[in-house]
Design a protein around this motif. Structure first.
Motif, PDB file in Angstrom:
ATOM      1  N   ILE A   5     -17.169  -8.216  21.444  1.00 30.94           N
ATOM      2  CA  ILE A   5     -17.595  -9.536  21.910  1.00 30.94           C
ATOM      3  C   ILE A   5     -18.951  -9.490  22.590  1.00 30.94           C
ATOM      4  N   PHE A   6     -19.174  -8.502  23.440  1.00 34.06           N
ATOM      5  CA  PHE A   6     -20.361  -8.529  24.295  1.00 34.06           C
ATOM      6  C   PHE A   6     -21.514  -7.633  23.841  1.00 34.06           C
ATOM      7  N   LYS A   7     -21.257  -6.636  23.016  1.00 33.89           N
ATOM      8  CA  LYS A   7     -22.309  -5.663  22.719  1.00 33.89           C
ATOM      9  C   LYS A   7     -22.779  -5.649  21.266  1.00 33.89           C
ATOM     10  N   THR A   8     -22.206  -6.486  20.415  1.00 35.35           N
ATOM     11  CA  THR A   8     -22.584  -6.427  19.004  1.00 35.35           C
ATOM     12  C   THR A   8     -23.381  -7.650  18.598  1.00 35.35           C
ATOM     13  N   ARG A  37     -16.981 -11.029  13.556  1.00 34.14           N
ATOM     14  CA  ARG A  37     -16.264 -10.731  14.797  1.00 34.14           C
ATOM     15  C   ARG A  37     -14.799 -11.111  14.697  1.00 34.14           C
ATOM     16  N   LEU A  38     -14.517 -12.280  14.140  1.00 36.69           N
ATOM     17  CA  LEU A  38     -13.123 -12.705  13.997  1.00 36.69           C
ATOM     18  C   LEU A  38     -12.366 -11.779  13.051  1.00 36.69           C
ATOM     19  N   LEU A  39     -13.014 -11.347  11.987  1.00 36.31           N
ATOM     20  CA  LEU A  39     -12.378 -10.416  11.061  1.00 36.31           C
ATOM     21  C   LEU A  39     -12.054  -9.096  11.754  1.00 36.31           C
ATOM     22  N   TRP A  40     -13.012  -8.569  12.525  1.00 34.92           N
ATOM     23  CA  TRP A  40     -12.755  -7.315  13.246  1.00 34.92           C
ATOM     24  C   TRP A  40     -11.667  -7.500  14.297  1.00 34.92           C
ATOM     25  N   MET A  41     -11.590  -8.659  14.925  1.00 27.38           N
ATOM     26  CA  MET A  41     -10.519  -8.889  15.897  1.00 27.38           C
ATOM     27  C   MET A  41      -9.154  -8.831  15.226  1.00 27.38           C
ATOM     28  N   VAL A  42      -9.053  -9.434  14.063  1.00 28.97           N
ATOM     29  CA  VAL A  42      -7.786  -9.381  13.320  1.00 28.97           C
ATOM     30  C   VAL A  42      -7.456  -7.942  12.938  1.00 28.97           C
ATOM     31  N   VAL A  43      -8.443  -7.209  12.460  1.00 27.39           N
ATOM     32  CA  VAL A  43      -8.211  -5.818  12.064  1.00 27.39           C
ATOM     33  C   VAL A  43      -7.779  -4.983  13.270  1.00 27.39           C
ATOM     34  N   LEU A  64      -7.460   1.053  24.449  1.00 26.78           N
ATOM     35  CA  LEU A  64      -8.599   1.267  23.560  1.00 26.78           C
ATOM     36  C   LEU A  64      -8.897   0.030  22.718  1.00 26.78           C
ATOM     37  N   VAL A  65      -7.865  -0.690  22.304  1.00 25.81           N
ATOM     38  CA  VAL A  65      -8.078  -1.929  21.549  1.00 25.81           C
ATOM     39  C   VAL A  65      -8.786  -2.958  22.418  1.00 25.81           C
ATOM     40  N   VAL A  66      -8.362  -3.096  23.670  1.00 35.04           N
ATOM     41  CA  VAL A  66      -9.013  -4.052  24.577  1.00 35.04           C
ATOM     42  C   VAL A  66     -10.465  -3.647  24.807  1.00 35.04           C
TER      43      VAL A  66
END
Length: 70
Positions: free
Chosen positions: A34-37, A44-50, A25-27
């Protein structure tokens, strides 16, 4: 070797399946991010860290905030 433990201990097997499901689910969430927002690079980087650092609440928070934006 991991499959030997899964067959011997059903509790261990269920934990392994939950962890695998969580990271799938994380992937999926990262691919969506990355592709739909239309987030900026910083967001994006902040959400990736979260998503990677905060195990369960990061996944839930991402989808809740995404639904609230729409």
């Amino acid at each position: 070797m991991l499959f030997c433990f899964i067959q011997n201990d059903p509790f261990f097997g269920s934990i392994v399946l939950l962890v695998v499901a969580h990271y799938l689910l994380v992937v999926f969430s990262l691919l969506h991010l990355i592709f739909k927002t239309d987030y900026s690079l910083t967001e994006r980087l902040l959400w990736m860290v979260v998503l990677w650092v905060v195990p369960v609440f990061g996944l839930l928070a991402y989808w809740v905030f995404w639904k609230r934006r729409a």
